[in-house]
Write a protein that holds these residues in place. Structure first.
Motif, PDB file in Angstrom:
ATOM      1  N   TYR B  15      -5.528 -10.137  59.358  1.00 38.11           N
ATOM      2  CA  TYR B  15      -6.532  -9.403  58.585  1.00 38.11           C
ATOM      3  C   TYR B  15      -5.938  -8.915  57.267  1.00 38.11           C
ATOM      4  O   TYR B  15      -6.532  -9.082  56.208  1.00 38.11           O
ATOM      5  N   ARG B  19      -6.779  -9.460  53.229  1.00 34.68           N
ATOM      6  CA  ARG B  19      -7.072  -8.276  52.434  1.00 34.68           C
ATOM      7  C   ARG B  19      -6.223  -8.236  51.160  1.00 34.68           C
ATOM      8  O   ARG B  19      -6.734  -7.975  50.078  1.00 34.68           O
ATOM      9  N   HIS B 152     -14.291  -7.571  56.650  1.00 39.27           N
ATOM     10  CA  HIS B 152     -13.641  -7.432  55.347  1.00 39.27           C
ATOM     11  C   HIS B 152     -14.585  -6.846  54.320  1.00 39.27           C
ATOM     12  O   HIS B 152     -15.806  -6.833  54.495  1.00 39.27           O
ATOM     13  N   THR B 156     -13.933  -9.601  49.373  1.00 42.95           N
ATOM     14  CA  THR B 156     -13.014 -10.561  49.982  1.00 42.95           C
ATOM     15  C   THR B 156     -13.756 -11.865  50.293  1.00 42.95           C
ATOM     16  O   THR B 156     -13.275 -12.959  50.002  1.00 42.95           O
TER      17      THR B 156
END
Lengths: 348, 315
Positions: B15, B19, B152, B156
């Motif tokens: 993740y 990011r 997100h 993103t």
């Protein structure tokens, strides 16, 4: 360049400075509650006491070194922006010698400065080497190297030189013998300004009176012609970057040994970027570097004095500097007048 | 060592890679567009900084994150446009003009921040807004993968969609073709009636807009405030990512992810008591190494082609 063309460049530079100062005035008028006081401090504050004149001279020293460094690197038409990192990392190198070694006076700073210069030259040399060897953009790699210098430098200071009793993240104190002596009483102006003056002369002689300097300038003007005329362009390019890095590294060391008792920079000091402005103002000519460095130092100190006693933040100088770069580097600015002048000269 | 792999193979790590890749990807696509038009845009760094502050200020004034985003992107485009004016009309060397813009951005954002928020370091006194996060239905329920790809920030997803948009724009539209033609050979493009100056203006503006998205993400997604120098070289890293990505949209995405990987690694490794400074250096070292490997391969490829051409000539 003929004499009148040179005069024209002086005129053009003067005009740009005038325009940028006017813009500075407008910004002050718009922002400040006390514009009269702010303008007065900004324009003549640096002259109102010996201490302030001293501040300007102190500020000139790092700008002289980075200005010379960038001038040499740009002379070969290489956009190496690593002076910032070379300055910082050179200072780190000097800090190690200033803290850990015990040498007689004079010799101690000399060794530290040369060591700092050597580190700086490696630092700016690598992007040059990568460029001539494989064509990797020196611009991008030198920008990355600045960040590497920053983090690696902080790592070295924190893990090898840090004085844990000092509270802040700073190095141990420098050994007394390593420091550069103050040369003007009641100010902090140190011996480094004399070294800078010598470097201006040496760099000017190197670029304009030696074979290698000539080669570097030819490459800067036209690299194909340089190759055609049998100049080893790879070597000359690397040499120019190594020398530029050396001067920047020296500058970092001298700034540190002249102005500080410990290594205490937490950020890149930004002198490398200001060096780019100095070099642009000076047209990469070492002889004009002191004039440009003086002007920028004066403006910065003026802004500092102003921000201390009025509501104007000193960061606005950055805006002025940006405008100066753009206008000076703008080849079409006043190009018509220049053209007229050249034609007139040819006809007479 | 096992702690190291635990970190890398956690979905949390995946993740965070996405990011931290987001701003680099936006800027790398910006670098790509201007590079395709034959202009190096190193002002991306400054544009991101300006847009980051613009987004914070306007979202705080209006209370709308999307209006903040709009203004951030608008300012990004305007700065790109002005870079075009400096380099194409005033004939300032484009690198020097960009250095000037970066300087103005570094000092100017602090200057404006001080005027608006009364602080030279951080915008915490402004009640700025954050762009929403999106949970993707179905996907978010898949264990392992869901936590990586779902939840997100909206930007993103936009960044990765932009890879497709930019690919389509560059290779499937007339304007894209013109941009590539101008970058490939401006004289040839000029001779068939393409306005080189106009095309470059457009390319630089789009480049600024993309960097504007990246900047807005920094202050309204990545974190929820503006702080001085918060872009921290991401615009420069994006240039390297674009060069390493072989100047293609997909390449940009892959290299941005690679830098995102090192950036995320740097954040995670701090947990393992590896010196912070050392770890922070990683993305930059990776960039230089990557750039060199890329250029070495490129020069060898060119040499092979030349050798082949020489053999062909002899035969």
């Amino acid at each position: 360049m003929t004499k009148s063309q040179r005069l024209f460049e002086v005129y053009r530079t003067g005009l740009v400075i005038l325009i940028s100062l006017l813009i500075a005035m407008v910004i002050i008028l718009l922002v400040s509650e006390e514009p009269g006081e702010a303008m007065k401090l900004f324009l003549i504050g640096p002259l109102d006491s010996l201490r302030h004149i001293g501040n300007v001279l102190e500020m000139m020293v790092p700008l002289l070194f980075t200005g010379l460094a960038v001038s040499v690197m740009f002379s070969a038409s290489q956009f190496n922006l690593g002076a910032e990192g070379a300055f910082f990392f050179g200072a780190i190198g000097a800090a190690f010698i200033a803290v850990n070694w015990n040498l007689p006076p004079v010799i101690h700073p000399t060794v530290a400065i040369l060591w700092g210069g050597l580190i700086g030259s490696i630092f700016c040399g690598i992007p040059g080497l990568l460029k001539v060897k494989w064509g990797s953009s020196e611009l991008v790699s030198s920008l990355m190297f600045n960040y590497i210098a920053y983090f690696f430098g902080l790592y070295l200071i924190n893990y090898f030189l840090r004085d844990v009793n000092a509270g802040a993240m700073v190095s141990h104190r420098f050994v007394e013998t390593s420091k550069l002596i103050k040369i003007i009483p009641k100010t902090r102006v140190h011996f480094g300004i004399l070294i800078a003056a010598v470097m201006v002369v040496i760099t000017a002689i190197f670029l304009f009176r030696t074979r290698w300097g000539y080669r570097i300038r030819v490459i800067g003007t036209n690299i194909r012609f340089a190759r055609y005329s049998g100049i080893n362009t790879d070597r000359a390019i690397i040499l120019s970057q190594v020398i530029g890095g050396f001067i920047a590294g020296m500058g970092g060391s001298i700034e540190l040994l002249g102005m500080y008792r410990r290594f205490e920079w937490q950020y890149l000091p930004g002198y490398g970027w200001t060096g780019v402005i100095v070099a642009i103002l000076a047209r990469n000519n070492p002889v004009y570097v002191p004039v440009a460095a003086f002007f920028l130092a004066y403006m910065r100190i003026g802004a500092d004095i102003m921000s201390r006693s009025t509501d104007m933040p000193n960061e606005f100088v950055a805006i002025i500097q940006g405008i100066i770069i753009i206008l000076i580097a703008a080849t079409s600015f006043l190009s018509k007048q220049r053209h007229k002048m050249v034609v007139k000269e040819a006809m007479s | 060592m096992s702690a190291f792999f635990d970190i890398i193979f956690s979905s949390h790590f995946g993740y965070s890679v996405l990011r931290v890749s987001t701003p680099i990807l936006f800027a790398a696509l910006g670098a790509l567009i201007s590079d395709k038009a034959g202009v190096i845009n190193i002002a991306l760094e400054g544009i991101m900084l300006i847009s980051a502050l613009t987004g914070v200020i306007f979202s705080a004034i209006t209370g709308s994150a999307f209006f903040g985003l709009f203004m951030a992107v608008l300012f990004g485009g305007l700065v790109g446009l002005s870079l075009g004016y400096f380099s194409l009309n005033l004939k300032t060397n484009v690198i020097l003009a960009a250095v000037a813009i970066n300087l103005i951005a570094i000092g100017g954002t602090v200057f404006i921040l001080y005027l608006v928020a009364g602080d030279k370091g951080i915008s915490s006194s402004l009640a700025s807004k954050v762009l929403p996060k999106i949970n993707i239905p179905l996907l978010q329920n898949i264990p392992g993968i869901g936590p990586i790809f779902s939840g997100h920030n909206v930007l993103t997803y936009l960044a990765f969609l932009s890879v497709l948009f930019i690919w389509f724009f560059l290779y499937k539209t007339p304007l894209g073709l013109r941009i590539r033609a101008v970058g490939e050979n401006e004289h040839a493009a000029d001779s068939v009636g393409i306005s080189v100056v106009k095309t470059r203006y457009i390319a630089l503006t789009i480049s600024g807009i993309l960097a504007g998205f990246g900047g807005a993400y920094m202050s309204m997604g990545y974190v929820s405030w503006f702080s001085r120098d918060m872009v921290a070289g991401r615009g420069f890293i994006a240039l390297a990512a674009e060069a390493m990505g072989g100047a293609t949209p997909i390449g940009c995405m892959l290299t941005s992810l690679l830098f995102g990987f090192f950036d995320a690694l740097a954040n995670s490794l701090q947990l393992l008591k590896i010196p912070y400074e050392f770890v922070s250096m990683l993305p930059y070292v990776a960039t230089v190494v990557g750039l060199v490997i890329y250029t070495i391969r490129k020069t060898e490829k060119i040499r092979r082609i030349q050798e082949k051409a020489a053999e062909g000539g002899n035969a």
